[in-house]
Design an enzyme around this catalytic site. Sequence first.
Site, mmCIF file in Angstrom:
data_model
loop_
_atom_site.group_PDB
_atom_site.id
_atom_site.type_symbol
_atom_site.label_atom_id
_atom_site.label_comp_id
_atom_site.label_asym_id
_atom_site.label_seq_id
_atom_site.Cartn_x
_atom_site.Cartn_y
_atom_site.Cartn_z
ATOM 1 N N SER A 191 0.841 -1.197 0.000
ATOM 2 C CA SER A 191 0.000 0.000 0.000
ATOM 3 C C SER A 191 0.871 1.240 0.000
ATOM 4 C CB SER A 191 -0.855 -0.034 1.273
ATOM 5 O OG SER A 191 -1.375 1.233 1.557
ATOM 6 N N TYR B 140 -0.845 -1.053 11.057
ATOM 7 C CA TYR B 140 -1.234 -1.632 9.758
ATOM 8 C C TYR B 140 -0.154 -1.356 8.718
ATOM 9 C CZ TYR B 140 -3.142 -1.252 5.064
ATOM 10 O OH TYR B 140 -3.295 -1.311 3.711
ATOM 11 N N LYS C 28 2.677 -3.920 6.511
ATOM 12 C CA LYS C 28 2.942 -3.936 5.062
ATOM 13 C C LYS C 28 4.442 -3.736 4.811
ATOM 14 C CE LYS C 28 -1.240 -4.463 3.399
ATOM 15 N NZ LYS C 28 -1.598 -5.729 2.748
#
Length: 342
Positions: free
Chosen positions: A124, A148, A152
């Site tokens: 992302s 989060y 990633k």
Amino acid sequence: MAVLVTGGAGYIGSHTCLELLQAGCDIVVIDNFMNSSVEVVHRIRKLSGENFQFYNMNLLDRDHLEQIFQKNKIEACIHFAGVKAVGESVRFPLLYYKQNLFSTINLCRVMQKYGVKNLIFSSSATVYGSPEKSPITEDHVLHATNPYGRTKWMIEELLKDLSLSDQDWSITILRYFNPIGAHESGEIGEDPKGMPNNLMPFVTRVAAGEYPMLEIFGDQYPTKDGTCIRDYIHVVDLACGHLKALEKTISARGVDIYNLGTGQGYSVLELVNTFEAVTGMEIPYQISKPRAGDVAICYADVTKAERELGWRAVRGIEEMCRDSWNWQSKNPIGYCSEVKTL
Ligand code: UD1
């Protein structure tokens, strides 16, 4: 030979499964419906007219994953599965690290054991943190600002180490910007459970009368109208990017990283105004305080994906708004409108 798609019932996963099937690919799909619905699987089958193997499982269950590799001839994996809500990741970091990291480790270990070394990973733009400049190129410094985002980032590092340890791996990391829109049929789309965190699902639910108004988080950013700028990309364009990435992954070796965006930024107000113009629906809004952690401007430099994958987004902001609304109006309560079992 099949492509294993983890998280294939999710928003981006479902659109990618459909594109893969329409391109004649054989797919095997895994999802645990943590953030999706069994109805998605029926709809992918209906839209494509194709059947495929589906497994309801959590990737933390390594034994079950091994059985899937034993039963199916897997050539490559597209790994979408994961948890993805920023606020939730701040409240439950252990859950996020466990689910996102352990599932990826399990997947890679099983892939390695069965000699499957072609992998596409869903990363992302969140890994750029607060970008120093836009458009952002893939070599921009990484700086995730929440658990989060850090999962990633950590997975990207893990995959680079894996490739260094064994040069047979071919790994493509795709950094998504802001996917919106839905398949033009209105049969599959984004269906967040509960109150949406992201802009477009909130806008469509205001249009549908589910919420009285949109809150726009801040209008004093250093942008043309004071609201934040993002690189919104149609989810079908994003799905097509995976097909191009798959061709490359199967024929290459090593790790490659690509931004998948349009390369064009739109402000929150521009998106809202376009949505109103395209759909004829009114979106009442009020300006509220900036949301913690939001960055003012974030859009992609997409030249690397254009050059090396031969891919570019072709759907414009009007089409994104039209298809988001088409999905919402055809599915006022999302996938729950029809409940079936597999
Ligand atoms: C968010 C996540 C990002 C994640 C991405 C996935 C945060 C801080 N970032 O990105 O990590 O990868 O979603 O799609 O949550 N907005 C409003 N009102 C709303 C909702 C959003 O004004 O009700 C604004 C936001 O302030 C932002 C823009 O709309 O400026 C887009 O927001 P959103 O859709 O949440 O995406 P990101 O913030 O870019």
